[in-house]
Structures are given as C-alpha cells and as structure tokens.
Design a protein around this motif. Structure first.
Motif, PDB file in Angstrom:
ATOM      1  N   GLU A   1      40.338  33.461  35.358  1.00 29.11           N
ATOM      2  CA  GLU A   1      40.041  34.255  34.172  1.00 29.11           C
ATOM      3  C   GLU A   1      39.298  35.544  34.564  1.00 29.11           C
ATOM      4  O   GLU A   1      39.594  36.627  34.045  1.00 29.11           O
ATOM      5  N   ALA A   2      38.378  35.431  35.506  1.00 28.51           N
ATOM      6  CA  ALA A   2      37.627  36.605  35.956  1.00 28.51           C
ATOM      7  C   ALA A   2      38.576  37.632  36.577  1.00 28.51           C
ATOM      8  O   ALA A   2      38.525  38.832  36.272  1.00 28.51           O
ATOM      9  N   ALA A   3      39.467  37.151  37.447  1.00 23.73           N
ATOM     10  CA  ALA A   3      40.410  38.062  38.109  1.00 23.73           C
ATOM     11  C   ALA A   3      41.362  38.679  37.077  1.00 23.73           C
ATOM     12  O   ALA A   3      41.709  39.862  37.161  1.00 23.73           O
TER      13      ALA A   3
ATOM     14  N   GLU B   1      34.278  33.637  57.087  1.00 20.67           N
ATOM     15  CA  GLU B   1      35.408  34.222  56.358  1.00 20.67           C
ATOM     16  C   GLU B   1      35.059  34.349  54.881  1.00 20.67           C
ATOM     17  O   GLU B   1      34.232  33.597  54.371  1.00 20.67           O
ATOM     18  N   VAL B   2      35.708  35.304  54.202  1.00 19.67           N
ATOM     19  CA  VAL B   2      35.563  35.380  52.752  1.00 19.67           C
ATOM     20  C   VAL B   2      36.828  34.848  52.103  1.00 19.67           C
ATOM     21  O   VAL B   2      37.935  35.032  52.617  1.00 19.67           O
ATOM     22  N   GLU B   3      36.626  34.192  50.963  1.00 18.82           N
ATOM     23  CA  GLU B   3      37.752  33.730  50.155  1.00 18.82           C
ATOM     24  C   GLU B   3      37.791  34.627  48.931  1.00 18.82           C
ATOM     25  O   GLU B   3      36.801  34.788  48.227  1.00 18.82           O
TER      26      GLU B   3
ATOM     27  N   GLY C   1      46.967  35.508  43.652  1.00 22.97           N
ATOM     28  CA  GLY C   1      46.496  34.254  44.235  1.00 22.97           C
ATOM     29  C   GLY C   1      45.315  34.467  45.159  1.00 22.97           C
ATOM     30  O   GLY C   1      44.619  35.468  45.066  1.00 22.97           O
ATOM     31  N   ARG C   2      45.154  33.510  46.081  1.00 22.63           N
ATOM     32  CA  ARG C   2      43.960  33.543  46.928  1.00 22.63           C
ATOM     33  C   ARG C   2      44.304  33.917  48.358  1.00 22.63           C
ATOM     34  O   ARG C   2      45.391  33.639  48.833  1.00 22.63           O
ATOM     35  N   ARG C   3      43.356  34.534  49.037  1.00 19.90           N
ATOM     36  CA  ARG C   3      43.529  34.755  50.474  1.00 19.90           C
ATOM     37  C   ARG C   3      42.172  34.627  51.156  1.00 19.90           C
ATOM     38  O   ARG C   3      41.127  34.737  50.502  1.00 19.90           O
TER      39      ARG C   3
ATOM     40  N   GLU D   1      40.577  41.964  42.439  1.00 20.68           N
ATOM     41  CA  GLU D   1      40.197  40.893  43.364  1.00 20.68           C
ATOM     42  C   GLU D   1      38.696  40.623  43.303  1.00 20.68           C
ATOM     43  O   GLU D   1      37.874  41.542  43.220  1.00 20.68           O
ATOM     44  N   VAL D   2      38.349  39.343  43.349  1.00 24.99           N
ATOM     45  CA  VAL D   2      36.959  38.916  43.262  1.00 24.99           C
ATOM     46  C   VAL D   2      36.650  38.033  44.464  1.00 24.99           C
ATOM     47  O   VAL D   2      37.517  37.278  44.920  1.00 24.99           O
ATOM     48  N   VAL D   3      35.440  38.161  44.999  1.00 24.35           N
ATOM     49  CA  VAL D   3      35.037  37.296  46.108  1.00 24.35           C
ATOM     50  C   VAL D   3      34.581  35.960  45.532  1.00 24.35           C
ATOM     51  O   VAL D   3      33.701  35.918  44.671  1.00 24.35           O
ATOM     52  N   VAL D   4      35.204  34.886  45.970  1.00 22.04           N
ATOM     53  CA  VAL D   4      34.927  33.557  45.422  1.00 22.04           C
ATOM     54  C   VAL D   4      33.884  32.824  46.260  1.00 22.04           C
ATOM     55  O   VAL D   4      32.989  32.171  45.734  1.00 22.04           O
TER      56      VAL D   4
END
Ligand code: FAD
Ligand code: SF4
Ligand code: FES
Ligand code: FES
Lengths: 158, 328
Positions: free
Chosen positions: B16-18, B169-171, B177-179, B203-206
């Motif tokens: 939802e945030a993204a 690493e950052v997710e 989607g995710r990377r 894109e948001v850092v999770v």
C-alpha cells in the motif's frame, strides 16, 4: 485538503479531544491549542531538547513529532510529573541543588531525567551525562543538573 | 514554525505504501522518524503535498535475527547487547548518530536515506533567499562550486558505511515487486548531491539484512564531529576485517560525511589482504584512502582538514580492530 479531523490523545493520564490538521506538530498543539505551555520551544529543529515530552515513557522531541502520530500513545508533559502540589523527586532535587537558573531548559531536563531513573534507578555518572546529551542548557554549565539527577536517584527508596 | 498543509497517508502494508508513492510520484515524501524530513520542511526545503507515514507498516518495524525492519528506531538498536556483539561497527555507528532524544525517533531506513547536507542548504528560507537559492532547492547555481551545474551536498548518514563493510543488503519494494542488493548500490555513484539514490519512483526501503557470516567479525566506526554528543559527521570511517595469524585475511573500508554518497575502497583494500599488516603498510593504506576522498567546503570544518583526518581515522580504526580492541 484542510479538513480538521478530531484527534484523540491521552495527555498526563487524561483523554483529550481536539481538532488538528495533519500538519500540526505536537509541540504546537500542546502549547497553542491546549495551553500546556510548560513544554518549551527552543530551536524548533531538534537541536536543544527544550520541547521534550514522554511518549509511552520515552523522552521524545515534540517539535519533530506530528500530533497525529501520537494518537494511541501515552503523552506525559512537565505538567503531569508532579502529584498535585507535591514536586516529583527530580523536580525537588533541581530546586534544592540550584540546577535551574532561567528555567527554560528545565522541563526538558526533568522529563529526560524522570525517564532515565525509571529505566535505571541507580545510573552511573556516565549514564546520566549520556542521557542528557540532547538537552542543552545555556545557564548552569550542567554540573548542578548532573548532581541533581544523582541526588534524585539517591533519594528514591530501594 | 508551523508546517505547510499536506495530506497525510498512513498505509498499513508495504504494498500500500509503494502504491501510494506511485500514485503521487514526484509529489510525495515518505515519513519515518521525521527527524530529518521535518526540520527540512520547517525550513521550507523541497515541500511535497503528500506525506506517506510508514509508522503503521508492521512489516517495517519487525526485527528478527539479521533482518532489521526499516522503521527500527536507532534507540532500539543501541539497547540491544546481542546486536552489538554480532555487528559491533554498526552498533557503534548507531550510538553516534545525533543525540539520545533524536535516536528515540530516528529510524534505520531514514538514516540510509537522510538528505545530503550543505552549509548553504540547511538554512531557513529567509537565509537562503538572502544569498540566492541554490540548485538543490529553488535555485539554479551552486554556491560551493559555482563553475559547475552539479551539487556537492554531503552524504551525512552514519549507518551506511558501517553497514557496507559488513556486507549488509537492503530490501526494497516498489511497483514491480521486491529486490535486494548491497547497501552501497543504494547510492548513485554517477549522481550528485541531488540525484543521490538509485531508488525508482515509488520504491520504499523495507528492511536491511545483515549477513550471518559477518556475525562477530571485528568491525568499527570512527566519526569526526564538532560536538561529540550531537553533530552530523564531518567524516565517518567504517572498517571490518578478519585476521589469520599475523596476516590480514579480509579488509573492507568505507567512508561517509565527505562526498555526496558513502564510498567503499575495494580496489585499495584488496592490495593489503593476504599480507601481514606492518606499520608501514598500515600507513600506506591510510594514505591511499586519504588521497582518494574529495571533500568540498560545505560543512563546518575545512575540506583539507577532513581529508587529512580521514587518513588518521583509517589508521586508528584498522589498528584498533587489528589488535583486538573494542569500541571506543
Ligand atoms: C539535531 C540533529 C542531529 C542529527 N545528527 C545526525 C548524525 O549525527 N548522523 C546522522 O546520520 N543523522 C543525524 N541526524 C539526522 C537524522 O536524525 C537521522 O539521519 C535519522 O536516522 C533519520 O531517520 P528518520 O527516521 O528520522 O528519517 P525521516 O526524517 O523520516 O526521513 C529521512 C528521509 O528518508 C526518507 N525515508 C525514510 N524512511 C524511508 C524508507 N523506509 N524508504 C524510503 N525512503 C525513506 C524520507 O522520505 C526522507 O527523505 C540528525 C538530526 C538532528 C535533528
Ligand atoms: S553543494 Fe551547491 S547546489 Fe548543493 S546544496 Fe550546496 S550550494 Fe546547493
Ligand atoms: S525545540 Fe525541539 S529540540 Fe529544540
Ligand atoms: S537554566 Fe537557563 S537554559 Fe538551562
């Protein structure tokens, strides 16, 4: 969008309802809307600690907190620290040891110290100094503030 | 200082945030602890009409093992003794961010994405208007290097270099989607103080992921600042190494507080691995890193001093870890 949603907060143990737009900063809400002027505005940018309140018991800068994000959390301001007219032991120690001069920084220091002593009833001097590192005082030179916090720790039972 | 009106969104999931960030691309900011964004908003710097608060995104506050949710408060990290044993350099960096009061709100994700800083930028609107605005906000020139249309604002986060040297690493989550990628790749080495990260719009850092194999490896962070209990880095040096007898088995060095992005020095450090670390080689390593960094005059201390202190801090930090010393 300039709607004014009603904000439901708990301040010093009391439920409070007040209209507030999303951009309302907690410090402004406390001082200007609720007239709780014990919380001071120093720098307004996170660099002095005068605006410290407790959020769920933890010292927090109210000048960098959106009021809406404090919903559902317990807010304690300096007005909520004493019991009636009886000063909190930290306040008592600040008075007795002259840890206050102009007094502008005092509410922030007292709240930071109250939270510290709850977490560590017998802090070392280094722990006291570290805990107050974000509170600035332009008058006292800090020595008396540190001594007052240590005195309050000694005065507490246990 | 009151804030200008904005619409406040409070998503409860990463997706939802993204999604909100995609809908309002270019007209929104994420809000984490707010300790960087709100001072800038108060100074009328780069205001956006939509703020997407991440405080209700449960997945981002969650912390488990080496996975640290982006909304983890720095105060929480520094209270965790097990974390400090596993990743001493990261803990050391977290403890040196700002003040305890700021760290109560400040988050890991916000620290990675903290706005770059410059003496001519972190000023009130009145101050900036008096001199004439600059490239980074509202203007068309740079006051630091006027000959170029490039911004030299300094990356001033403390965590990034410390995370880079332990291989974190950052997710990231976005519309596609995710990377997951190394922390260093979050920063745009080809960009400048304005175009500084590689995140796509929305894109948001999770979370940040710390590798299990780096647990307990000697690592440290040293920071130069005007007031040791308060200020942003004038330079930060992070080191992680491992030792095999009297030989250096692995070495990573990263810096922050000097350039528009944090930086690692693999090409330099590779030449020191596999050999004993003599005092001469240690001096040579420090001199090489010092020669590589390019600070400009946009913080409190002069760039020449920051450059020379970079060598000093590299030597001290490597020496401390080499001889088994713990955090200062
Ligand atoms: C007095 C003072 C001293 C300071 N000293 C230091 C210091 O010494 N070292 C240091 O590193 N910092 C310092 N800071 C800056 C700041 O407090 C920290 O960098 C902090 O960690 C920022 O985190 P935050 O959660 O408050 O970020 P926010 O202010 O909420 O956000 C910062 C930026 O990151 C973006 N963002 C936040 N989270 C995410 C996410 N998950 N995904 C995508 N984007 C995101 C926001 O949109 C914003 O652009 C200081 C601040 C103050 C007020
Ligand atoms: S480096 Fe130049 S463009 Fe960038 S913030 Fe400073 S003055 Fe502005
Ligand atoms: S008024 Fe909040 S820190 Fe100064
Ligand atoms: S007593 Fe005056 S600022 Fe502290």
């Amino acid at each position: 969008m300039t709607s004014q949603p009603i904000l439901r907060l708990r301040i010093n143990g009391q439920p409070v309802e007040t209209p507030a737009p999303p951009e309302r900063i907690l410090l402004d809400l406390l001082r200007e809307d609720l007239r709780l002027t014990g919380t001071k505005r120093g720098c307004d940018l996170g660099t002095c600690g005068c605006c410290t309140v407790l959020l769920d018991g933890r010292p927090t800068l109210s000048c960098l907190t959106l009021a809406h994000l404090a919903e559902g959390r317990e807010i304690t301001t300096i007005e909520g620290v004493s019991t009636g007219t009886a000063l909190h032991p930290v306040q008592r120690a600040f008075v007795d040891l002259g840890a206050t001069q102009c007094g502008f920084c005092t509410p922030g220091f007292v709240l930071t110290a109250v939270a510290l002593l709850r977490e560590r009833p017998r802090p070392t001097r280094d722990q006291v100094v570290e805990a107050i590192a974000g509170n600035l005082c332009r008058c006292t030179g800090y020595t008396k503030i540190i001594e007052a916090i240590e005195a309050a720790a000694r005065a507490a039972p246990g | 200082m009151h804030l200008e009106p904005f619409e406040l969104h409070r998503p409860t999931s990463v997706e939802e945030a993204a999604g909100l960030a995609r809908t309002h691309a270019g007209r929104c900011d994420f809000l984490a602890g707010g300790t960087d964004l709100l001072p800038n908003y108060k100074m009328h710097i780069n205001l956006r009409p939509h703020l997407i608060s991440l405080d209700r995104v449960g997945e981002m506050t969650h912390r488990e093992g080496g996975r640290v949710g982006a909304m983890t408060r720095l105060a929480e990290l520094e209270r965790d003794a097990a974390f400090a044993r596993d990743y001493p350099g990261v803990a050391e960096a977290a403890r040196q961010v700002a003040t305890p009061l700021v760290r109560a709100s400040a988050t890991v994700g916000g620290n990675l994405l903290v706005e770059t800083r410059c003496f001519f930028f972190n000023q009130s609107q009145f101050w900036r208007a008096s001199l004439g605005f600059c490239l980074k906000a509202d203007g068309d020139r740079c006051h630091v290097v006027p000959q170029k249309a490039v911004c030299y604002a300094t990356f001033s986060g403390d965590l990034a270099p410390a995370l880079m040297v332990v291989g974190a690493e950052v997710e990231v989550a976005g519309p596609d989607g995710r990377r997951r990628f190394p922390v260093g790749a979050l920063y745009d080495a080809a960009g400048d103080g304005i175009r500084r990260v590689t995140l796509a719009p929305g894109e948001v850092v999770v979370a940040v992921h710390l590798p299990a194999e780096a647990r307990g490896r000697p690592s440290g962070y040293a920071k130069l600042r005007a007031r040791p209990s308060f200020d942003f880095p004038e330079l930060g040096v992070a080191v992680a190494l491992s030792r095999d007898g009297d030989r250096l088995a692995a070495l990573r060095v990263a810096t922050g507080g000097l350039e528009p992005h944090p930086r690692e020095f693999d090409a330099i450090t590779a030449r020191y691995v596999g050999e004993p670390l003599s005092p001469e080689r240690l001096d040579a390593l420090a001199a090489e890193v010092q020669a590589a960094v390019r600070p400009v005059h946009n913080t409190a201390y002069p760039p020449d001093y920051r450059k020379r202190m970079t060598g000093v801090f590299v030597r001290r930090t490597v020496e401390r870890l080499w001889s088994g010393g713990t955090a200062a």
